[in-house]
Design a protein around this motif. Sequence first.
Motif, mmCIF file in Angstrom:
data_model
loop_
_atom_site.group_PDB
_atom_site.id
_atom_site.type_symbol
_atom_site.label_atom_id
_atom_site.label_comp_id
_atom_site.label_asym_id
_atom_site.label_seq_id
_atom_site.Cartn_x
_atom_site.Cartn_y
_atom_site.Cartn_z
ATOM 1 N N VAL A 153 -51.694 5.931 1.023
ATOM 2 C CA VAL A 153 -51.903 6.601 2.303
ATOM 3 C C VAL A 153 -50.570 7.173 2.756
ATOM 4 O O VAL A 153 -49.625 6.430 3.042
ATOM 5 C CB VAL A 153 -52.446 5.640 3.376
ATOM 6 N N THR A 154 -50.469 8.502 2.804
ATOM 7 C CA THR A 154 -49.269 9.130 3.333
ATOM 8 C C THR A 154 -49.434 9.311 4.846
ATOM 9 O O THR A 154 -50.545 9.299 5.369
ATOM 10 C CB THR A 154 -49.003 10.484 2.666
ATOM 11 N N ALA A 156 -48.589 7.200 7.152
ATOM 12 C CA ALA A 156 -49.267 5.957 7.525
ATOM 13 C C ALA A 156 -49.044 5.530 8.968
ATOM 14 O O ALA A 156 -49.739 4.630 9.446
ATOM 15 C CB ALA A 156 -48.835 4.832 6.585
ATOM 16 N N GLY A 161 -53.542 8.427 9.447
ATOM 17 C CA GLY A 161 -52.980 7.504 8.468
ATOM 18 C C GLY A 161 -53.029 6.056 8.910
ATOM 19 O O GLY A 161 -53.334 5.155 8.124
ATOM 20 N N ALA A 220 -52.716 12.025 4.308
ATOM 21 C CA ALA A 220 -52.724 12.380 5.729
ATOM 22 C C ALA A 220 -51.504 13.185 6.133
ATOM 23 O O ALA A 220 -51.544 13.918 7.129
ATOM 24 C CB ALA A 220 -52.821 11.118 6.572
#
Length: 311
Positions: A153-154, A156, A161, A220
């Motif tokens: 997950v970018t 975050a 995120g 994200a």
Amino acid sequence: MRAVVIHAFGGPEVLEVAEVPVPAVRERQVRVRVEAATVNPVDLATRSGALSEAGLLPARDVIGIGWDVAGTVDEVGPGVTGVVPGERVVGLKDRLDVPLGAQAEYVVLDADAVTRAPSGHSPVEAATLPLNGLTAVQALDRLELAAGRTVLVTGATGAVGGFAVQLAAARGLRVVAVAGAEDEALVRGLGAEWFVPRTARLGEAVRALVPGGVDGALDAAVTGAAALDAVRSGGVFAALVAGGAPLPLRGTQVFNHWIRADGARLADLVALVEAGSLTLRVAEVLPLEEVAAAHRRLAKGGLRGRLVLTP
């Protein structure tokens, strides 16, 4: 009533809080008296003309702004069941070809786009859930990763995120979270097993933790090819910006995810909020008249929650 509109594309200065007629309710619709509406990146893209340039926003003389909302049902149209006047709700406007948005004193939504608001939370907090929560859960649904699998997950610490990290961890996924170096404690608290500070060599950093690469990624932060490099061959990748998906290299499955309003799925998220499994984060609350200032602040980045407007 007052509503945020634009008459031409441009910078924050084109935003106007105008007097417009209260929208009428039609069949299978509800009218919500707005108590809080969130400012999101899609609002900046609407105002700047980026959505129009992408062919997603039809040309109109007046364009309303705002997608997600918390408030009280004011009126219901014919054929509406399960929602009654006076009920506190959250909801989402996902149609682009409508004259007014959620940043207004009243908004009309399809009845199946709303659900009851989370108890124990203010309208300001509740307004941060629909757009970002549904984006995260729907993207994770499309990744179709079973418990025990790994997911990157970018962004975050962002709104999408942050929800994605919590939702993925709740599904039993092993999360690699990417954020600023100062945010490690925050994202680990959301449920991330591994943490990677933002880096240009993202694939290398992630693969040092997960040999062979992660099974899937929810991008994200819109890092594109850098995040795809962290995904194993044959893995799956969710891009969250129109036209921003990287090429499906190494047999990966790559898709653009575009949100859809879903009151039933939103109700699931409300239940998670009430159970303490999903965290609502507010960065700042501003009056509707300061919408231009909210756009400028969001454009600067670095927020750890959402900006919320109150009529």
